[in-house]
Design an enzyme around this catalytic site. Sequence first.
Site, PDB file in Angstrom:
ATOM      1  N   VAL A  53      28.427  17.080 -12.906  1.00 47.44           N
ATOM      2  CA  VAL A  53      28.828  18.407 -13.352  1.00 47.44           C
ATOM      3  C   VAL A  53      28.133  18.782 -14.650  1.00 47.44           C
ATOM      4  O   VAL A  53      27.595  17.937 -15.367  1.00 47.44           O
ATOM      5  CB  VAL A  53      30.364  18.487 -13.534  1.00 47.44           C
ATOM      6  CG1 VAL A  53      31.069  18.231 -12.218  1.00 47.44           C
ATOM      7  CG2 VAL A  53      30.837  17.487 -14.598  1.00 47.44           C
ATOM      8  N   VAL A  96      19.260  15.867  -9.589  1.00 44.69           N
ATOM      9  CA  VAL A  96      19.226  17.190 -10.222  1.00 44.69           C
ATOM     10  C   VAL A  96      19.838  17.120 -11.618  1.00 44.69           C
ATOM     11  O   VAL A  96      19.319  17.715 -12.567  1.00 44.69           O
ATOM     12  CB  VAL A  96      19.959  18.233  -9.360  1.00 44.69           C
ATOM     13  CG1 VAL A  96      20.061  19.566 -10.091  1.00 44.69           C
ATOM     14  CG2 VAL A  96      19.233  18.432  -8.030  1.00 44.69           C
ATOM     15  N   LYS A  97      20.924  16.376 -11.770  1.00 42.07           N
ATOM     16  CA  LYS A  97      21.531  16.212 -13.084  1.00 42.07           C
ATOM     17  C   LYS A  97      20.562  15.527 -14.037  1.00 42.07           C
ATOM     18  O   LYS A  97      20.459  15.881 -15.214  1.00 42.07           O
ATOM     19  CB  LYS A  97      22.817  15.384 -12.970  1.00 42.07           C
ATOM     20  CG  LYS A  97      23.531  15.149 -14.296  1.00 42.07           C
ATOM     21  CD  LYS A  97      24.009  16.457 -14.920  1.00 42.07           C
ATOM     22  CE  LYS A  97      24.783  16.205 -16.199  1.00 42.07           C
ATOM     23  NZ  LYS A  97      25.270  17.454 -16.821  1.00 42.07           N
ATOM     24  N   ALA A  98      19.807  14.545 -13.529  1.00 38.18           N
ATOM     25  CA  ALA A  98      18.831  13.850 -14.361  1.00 38.18           C
ATOM     26  C   ALA A  98      17.729  14.799 -14.823  1.00 38.18           C
ATOM     27  O   ALA A  98      17.265  14.720 -15.962  1.00 38.18           O
ATOM     28  CB  ALA A  98      18.223  12.668 -13.597  1.00 38.18           C
ATOM     29  N   GLU A 115      18.111  17.962 -15.329  1.00 37.35           N
ATOM     30  CA  GLU A 115      18.739  18.778 -16.371  1.00 37.35           C
ATOM     31  C   GLU A 115      18.803  18.019 -17.688  1.00 37.35           C
ATOM     32  O   GLU A 115      18.513  18.571 -18.762  1.00 37.35           O
ATOM     33  CB  GLU A 115      20.154  19.177 -15.926  1.00 37.35           C
ATOM     34  CG  GLU A 115      20.917  20.005 -16.932  1.00 37.35           C
ATOM     35  CD  GLU A 115      22.361  20.203 -16.518  1.00 37.35           C
ATOM     36  OE1 GLU A 115      23.155  19.252 -16.688  1.00 37.35           O
ATOM     37  OE2 GLU A 115      22.692  21.291 -16.010  1.00 37.35           O
TER      38      GLU A 115
END
Length: 288
Positions: A128, A178-180, A182
């Site tokens: 998140v 995707v979080k990485a 970001e």
Amino acid sequence: MSDGAEPARSAGVIGLGSMGMGVALSLLRAGFRVVGCDLDAAKCMSLVIHGGEAAGSPADVGRRTDRVIVLAATAEQVEEVLFGAEGVAGTLPKGGVVVQSTSVPPDVAAAIGRRLAERDLLMLDAPVGGGPVRAAEGRMVVMASGPEDAFARAEDLIAAASGTLHRVGTEHGQGSAVKAVEQMLTGIHAAAVAEATAFGIRAGVDPQRLSEILAAGPFHIPSQRPLGIVGTDLGNVMDAARRLTVPTPLAASALQLFTMAAAVGLGREGDGALVRIFEKLAGKPQEG
């Protein structure tokens, strides 16, 4: 699960920190029965005061609901929460769902998904973003991947706790990737803005005015996280990149800056403190 419980409208939240508590309160507002668990008894009591239920362990959460959101601090904590002696994976009923929202490397997320599947449990790899304020308002950004049946079982939970859901794919690890991305961009952008800001200040621009101009433009979105945490995130991303044989020269340079900040005691401060590192490196202007 106890008699009288309503599985379709219940959820567990393991980890009641700034993000987890926001998720739990958002679920309560949406009419869910929420069972929460945290090592800090005061946080559990706060949830009870707001209408939730406190569990004594992750295993206890799994006995009282069949859908769990995990918002721990580290991958090591996720391991303990899920698979430890009092782990929730040992008590969730078959077909139960784990929404794994702790930021972990993509390969770790994939491995967790496989281990849960061996126990006939579903998982969404669903890190998140958005910070504590958006979590408290039920407006988090969720980057999720996993099988369709897991999305179907957890759709109402995610809708209640988030403002935006990005469905990244069907394979565990894709959401964490995707979080990485970001996290990598957050660290690189913060370092770049600090370097440019230090240059502007040395060139004679008023620091406050320069900050206002940068804040009004598209140059940088503050991370709202302490430098030490951003640096740790960036280091974890670079470890994952090495395992994938992906070169990360910009991230490597940025990580050095965060390491310097931690070394001089700035790890608890925000992005603005990075400028001080460049000011120290530059020293005093030369005469003549």
